[in-house]
Motif scaffolding. Structure first.
Motif, PDB file in Angstrom:
ATOM      1  N   SER A 202      -0.450  -0.436  -3.177  1.00 15.57           N
ATOM      2  CA  SER A 202      -1.914  -0.334  -3.205  1.00 15.57           C
ATOM      3  C   SER A 202      -2.535  -1.176  -2.101  1.00 15.57           C
ATOM      4  N   ALA A 203      -1.928  -2.325  -1.815  1.00 18.29           N
ATOM      5  CA  ALA A 203      -2.432  -3.189  -0.747  1.00 18.29           C
ATOM      6  C   ALA A 203      -2.310  -2.492   0.610  1.00 18.29           C
ATOM      7  N   ALA A 204      -1.176  -1.848   0.850  1.00 13.80           N
ATOM      8  CA  ALA A 204      -0.985  -1.123   2.111  1.00 13.80           C
ATOM      9  C   ALA A 204      -1.987   0.019   2.246  1.00 13.80           C
ATOM     10  N   ALA A 205      -2.196   0.752   1.154  1.00 15.17           N
ATOM     11  CA  ALA A 205      -3.163   1.854   1.178  1.00 15.17           C
ATOM     12  C   ALA A 205      -4.579   1.336   1.388  1.00 15.17           C
ATOM     13  N   ALA A 206      -4.891   0.204   0.775  1.00 17.63           N
ATOM     14  CA  ALA A 206      -6.226  -0.385   0.927  1.00 17.63           C
ATOM     15  C   ALA A 206      -6.449  -0.859   2.365  1.00 17.63           C
ATOM     16  N   ALA A 207      -5.406  -1.437   2.974  1.00 17.60           N
ATOM     17  CA  ALA A 207      -5.530  -1.881   4.363  1.00 17.60           C
ATOM     18  C   ALA A 207      -5.823  -0.706   5.287  1.00 17.60           C
ATOM     19  N   GLN A 208      -5.167   0.422   5.023  1.00 14.27           N
ATOM     20  CA  GLN A 208      -5.435   1.625   5.825  1.00 14.27           C
ATOM     21  C   GLN A 208      -6.858   2.106   5.585  1.00 14.27           C
ATOM     22  N   ALA A 209      -7.317   2.055   4.338  1.00 12.83           N
ATOM     23  CA  ALA A 209      -8.661   2.524   4.007  1.00 12.83           C
ATOM     24  C   ALA A 209      -9.741   1.639   4.626  1.00 12.83           C
ATOM     25  N   VAL A 210      -9.424   0.378   4.894  1.00 15.20           N
ATOM     26  CA  VAL A 210     -10.376  -0.536   5.524  1.00 15.20           C
ATOM     27  C   VAL A 210     -10.635  -0.126   6.980  1.00 15.20           C
ATOM     28  N   ILE A 211      -9.586   0.252   7.696  1.00 15.31           N
ATOM     29  CA  ILE A 211      -9.690   0.485   9.138  1.00 15.31           C
ATOM     30  C   ILE A 211      -9.940   1.944   9.493  1.00 15.31           C
ATOM     31  N   GLN A 212      -9.500   2.878   8.646  1.00 15.42           N
ATOM     32  CA  GLN A 212      -9.594   4.297   8.984  1.00 15.42           C
ATOM     33  C   GLN A 212     -11.018   4.788   9.249  1.00 15.42           C
ATOM     34  N   PRO A 213     -12.040   4.352   8.487  1.00 19.08           N
ATOM     35  CA  PRO A 213     -13.401   4.827   8.797  1.00 19.08           C
ATOM     36  C   PRO A 213     -13.835   4.492  10.214  1.00 19.08           C
ATOM     37  N   CYS A 214     -13.426   3.326  10.684  1.00 12.58           N
ATOM     38  CA  CYS A 214     -13.749   2.918  12.040  1.00 12.58           C
ATOM     39  C   CYS A 214     -13.087   3.846  13.057  1.00 12.58           C
ATOM     40  N   LEU A 215     -11.799   4.121  12.867  1.00 14.93           N
ATOM     41  CA  LEU A 215     -11.081   4.994  13.789  1.00 14.93           C
ATOM     42  C   LEU A 215     -11.646   6.416  13.766  1.00 14.93           C
ATOM     43  N   THR A 216     -12.006   6.883  12.581  1.00 15.09           N
ATOM     44  CA  THR A 216     -12.565   8.231  12.460  1.00 15.09           C
ATOM     45  C   THR A 216     -13.896   8.335  13.194  1.00 15.09           C
ATOM     46  N   SER A 217     -14.775   7.334  12.994  1.00 15.62           N
ATOM     47  CA  SER A 217     -16.092   7.380  13.647  1.00 15.62           C
ATOM     48  C   SER A 217     -15.957   7.211  15.153  1.00 15.62           C
ATOM     49  N   LEU A 218     -15.027   6.374  15.592  1.00 11.01           N
ATOM     50  CA  LEU A 218     -14.803   6.210  17.026  1.00 11.01           C
ATOM     51  C   LEU A 218     -14.333   7.521  17.655  1.00 11.01           C
ATOM     52  N   GLY A 219     -13.407   8.200  16.975  1.00 14.66           N
ATOM     53  CA  GLY A 219     -12.921   9.471  17.489  1.00 14.66           C
ATOM     54  C   GLY A 219     -14.041  10.487  17.611  1.00 14.66           C
ATOM     55  N   SER A 220     -14.914  10.528  16.615  1.00 13.81           N
ATOM     56  CA  SER A 220     -16.022  11.486  16.627  1.00 13.81           C
ATOM     57  C   SER A 220     -17.015  11.170  17.735  1.00 13.81           C
ATOM     58  N   VAL A 221     -17.348   9.886  17.881  1.00 20.38           N
ATOM     59  CA  VAL A 221     -18.341   9.491  18.889  1.00 20.38           C
ATOM     60  C   VAL A 221     -17.794   9.691  20.296  1.00 20.38           C
ATOM     61  N   VAL A 222     -16.523   9.351  20.508  1.00 26.04           N
ATOM     62  CA  VAL A 222     -15.915   9.568  21.825  1.00 26.04           C
ATOM     63  C   VAL A 222     -15.962  11.050  22.184  1.00 26.04           C
TER      64      VAL A 222
END
Length: 229
Positions: A202-222
């Motif tokens: 759960s900790a590993a999944a939570a760590a991914q969930a913390v950073i993924q929104p940032c990567l997704t929004s960066l990809g969209s904006v780029v």
């Protein structure tokens, strides 16, 4: 040319140089002032001037000629392209953070001690209270560094410390840009809870969930801003 001051960033120096280009002070084909002259005029360090000029050379605005100096190639505003490059650099930083944080969270959930949990709780509260982009960047990095330290892997800790300053700068930029998203309080709370509960998956999944929104929004904006150029 306006003085920008010793503490100015490379971006501010690029903006000052661009004013000269777009304002016609330096025409295409003309040699710009030497590095030493720019240092004196702008009031900044040689390293900052060198990096700013190098960026404009890479964008095709200037051309460096061995033994002759640096010459104007184009007076077009490089700001949109610079913005695109900066967003791509931010994405690189957060992709590296993702790789480190997922494993660190998994290990921290197994190896953490009670003192780690208390420290993480305090740092999480500090992160939630951060108001300015600068305070947020510092608080967020401190929280994630504490997760890595709780993993008790000296090499991972050393690698993360190397990344931390670049990460802090990226987080400041992320918070200052309303078009970009970041993992908010709820996602960070889930990460904290999983580590406290000694639940590595759960900790590993939570760590991914913390950073993924940032990567997704960066990809969209780029992608979006790339089509606008």
């Amino acid at each position: 040319m306006r003085v920008v001051g010793r503490r100015s960033s490379v971006d501010e120096v690029i903006a000052a140089l661009n004013e000269q280009l777009s304002g016609g002070a330096w025409a295409p084909g003309e040699r710009i002032p030497t590095e030493q002259e720019l240092v004196a005029e702008l009031g900044v360090s040689r390293a900052v001037v060198r990096e700013a000029v190098r960026a404009l050379v890479q964008l095709g605005c200037l051309e460096a000629r061995q033994g002759a100096g640096t010459f104007v190639v184009s007076a077009a505003d490089p700001t949109p392209m610079l913005r695109q490059l900066r967003l791509a650099e931010l994405r690189d930083v957060f992709e590296v953070q993702l790789a480190h944080d997922v494993q660190a969270a998994r290990l921290a959930a197994v190896r953490r001690e009670d003192a780690d949990v208390e420290r993480l709780r305090e740092l999480l509260e500090r992160r939630d209270r951060a108001a300015s982009p600068e305070d947020f960047g510092a608080a967020d990095v401190e929280f994630h560094c504490a997760v890595v330290e709780a993993a008790r892997n000296p090499l991972l800790t050393e690698m993360y410390r190397y990344l931390s300053e670049r990460l802090r700068e990226s987080l400041v930029e992320l918070r200052a840009d309303s078009a970009l998203s970041e993992g908010g309080p709820q996602a960070h709370r889930a990460l904290f809870d999983a580590i406290a509960d000694r639940d590595p998956e759960s900790a590993a999944a939570a760590a991914q969930a913390v950073i993924q929104p940032c990567l997704t929004s960066l990809g969209s904006v780029v992608a979006e801003r790339g089509t606008e150029q």
